[in-house]
Write an enzyme that holds these catalytic residues in place. Structure first.
Site, PDB file in Angstrom:
ATOM      1  N   ASN A 269       0.845  -1.191   0.000  1.00 13.69           N
ATOM      2  CA  ASN A 269       0.000   0.000   0.000  1.00 13.69           C
ATOM      3  C   ASN A 269       0.882   1.243   0.000  1.00 13.69           C
ATOM      4  O   ASN A 269       1.889   1.299   0.714  1.00 13.69           O
ATOM      5  CB  ASN A 269      -0.902  -0.009   1.245  1.00 13.69           C
ATOM      6  CG  ASN A 269      -1.836  -1.207   1.259  1.00 13.69           C
ATOM      7  OD1 ASN A 269      -2.410  -1.566   0.227  1.00 13.69           O
ATOM      8  ND2 ASN A 269      -1.987  -1.855   2.409  1.00 13.69           N
TER       9      ASN A 269
ATOM     10  N   HIS B 164       6.973  -1.863   2.798  1.00 13.33           N
ATOM     11  CA  HIS B 164       6.767  -3.257   3.194  1.00 13.33           C
ATOM     12  C   HIS B 164       5.876  -3.933   2.174  1.00 13.33           C
ATOM     13  O   HIS B 164       4.983  -3.306   1.593  1.00 13.33           O
ATOM     14  CB  HIS B 164       6.160  -3.372   4.592  1.00 13.33           C
ATOM     15  CG  HIS B 164       4.928  -2.548   4.815  1.00 13.33           C
ATOM     16  ND1 HIS B 164       4.969  -1.190   5.015  1.00 13.33           N
ATOM     17  CD2 HIS B 164       3.621  -2.878   4.862  1.00 13.33           C
ATOM     18  CE1 HIS B 164       3.746  -0.719   5.191  1.00 13.33           C
ATOM     19  NE2 HIS B 164       2.896  -1.732   5.081  1.00 13.33           N
TER      20      HIS B 164
HETATM   21  P1  AMP Z   1      -0.053  -1.091   5.954  1.00 13.89           P
HETATM   22  O1  AMP Z   1      -1.345  -0.782   6.655  1.00 13.89           O
HETATM   23  O2  AMP Z   1      -0.182  -1.545   4.533  1.00 13.89           O
HETATM   24  O3  AMP Z   1       0.913   0.063   6.112  1.00 13.89           O
HETATM   25  O4  AMP Z   1       0.562  -2.332   6.708  1.00 13.89           O
HETATM   26  C1  AMP Z   1       1.127  -2.243   7.976  1.00 13.89           C
HETATM   27  C2  AMP Z   1       0.985  -3.585   8.602  1.00 13.89           C
HETATM   28  O5  AMP Z   1       1.845  -3.649   9.727  1.00 13.89           O
HETATM   29  C3  AMP Z   1      -0.427  -3.900   9.108  1.00 13.89           C
HETATM   30  O6  AMP Z   1      -0.923  -5.061   8.447  1.00 13.89           O
HETATM   31  C4  AMP Z   1      -0.227  -4.122  10.605  1.00 13.89           C
HETATM   32  O7  AMP Z   1      -1.035  -5.153  11.127  1.00 13.89           O
HETATM   33  C5  AMP Z   1       1.238  -4.471  10.676  1.00 13.89           C
HETATM   34  N1  AMP Z   1       1.900  -4.182  11.943  1.00 13.89           N
HETATM   35  C6  AMP Z   1       1.812  -3.056  12.680  1.00 13.89           C
HETATM   36  N2  AMP Z   1       2.580  -3.150  13.776  1.00 13.89           N
HETATM   37  C7  AMP Z   1       3.171  -4.368  13.735  1.00 13.89           C
HETATM   38  C8  AMP Z   1       4.075  -5.067  14.592  1.00 13.89           C
HETATM   39  N3  AMP Z   1       4.563  -4.534  15.725  1.00 13.89           N
HETATM   40  N4  AMP Z   1       4.458  -6.321  14.246  1.00 13.89           N
HETATM   41  C9  AMP Z   1       3.967  -6.885  13.110  1.00 13.89           C
HETATM   42  N5  AMP Z   1       3.132  -6.272  12.250  1.00 13.89           N
HETATM   43  C10 AMP Z   1       2.730  -5.039  12.558  1.00 13.89           C
END
Ligand code: AMP
Ligand code: ZN
Length: 112
Positions: free
Chosen positions: A85, A98
């Site tokens: 995203n 990511h």
């Molecule tokens: P986005 O919303 O595409 O920016 O994706 C960010 C992702 O990071 C989301 O799916 C969250 O669930 C994930 N996320 C946030 N904090 C953590 C964390 N501490 N460990 C693992 N995943 C995380």
């Protein structure tokens, strides 16, 4: 970057459930999985999003895709979706590049 969640995870300052790690990138399970298998692959260097990929850092992204293929094979995943995203409207909540890798359930198209 000082105040970046994924920089802190990459540095080991915040724990994660690691799937794979090397000097360039880290793969770890998403804390809020959206599929039976849902992991993220991030570069260790701070790149804000796909919108900040340039010739100078493109090799990092290419490497990440080799890691996605390798980890998918290791986990026995034959069908999966890779999502990145970019920006608020697309739902980017963490401003560090990511790639989501999602697998293990039927998926719809187009994505919501
Ligand atoms: P986005 O919303 O595409 O920016 O994706 C960010 C992702 O990071 C989301 O799916 C969250 O669930 C994930 N996320 C946030 N904090 C953590 C964390 N501490 N460990 C693992 N995943 C995380
Ligand atoms: Zn970062």
């Amino acid at each position: 970057m000082n105040d970046c969640l994924f920089c802190k995870i990459a540095a080991g300052e915040i724990p994660s459930k690691k799937v794979y790690e090397d000097e360039v990138c880290l793969a770890f399970y998403d804390i809020d999985p959206q599929a039976p298998t849902h992991f993220l692959v991030i570069p260790k260097q701070h790149i804000a999003s796909c919108a900040e990929v340039k010739e100078e850092n493109a090799s990092v992204v290419a490497h990440i895709f080799t890691v996605i293929a390798k980890v998918a094979k290791q986990l026995g995943i034959e069908s999966f979706r890779v999502v990145s995203n970019v920006g608020d409207q697309a739902g980017q909540s963490v401003k560090h590049l990511h790639f989501h890798v999602l697998a293990g359930r039927d998926m719809t198209w187009p994505p919501g």
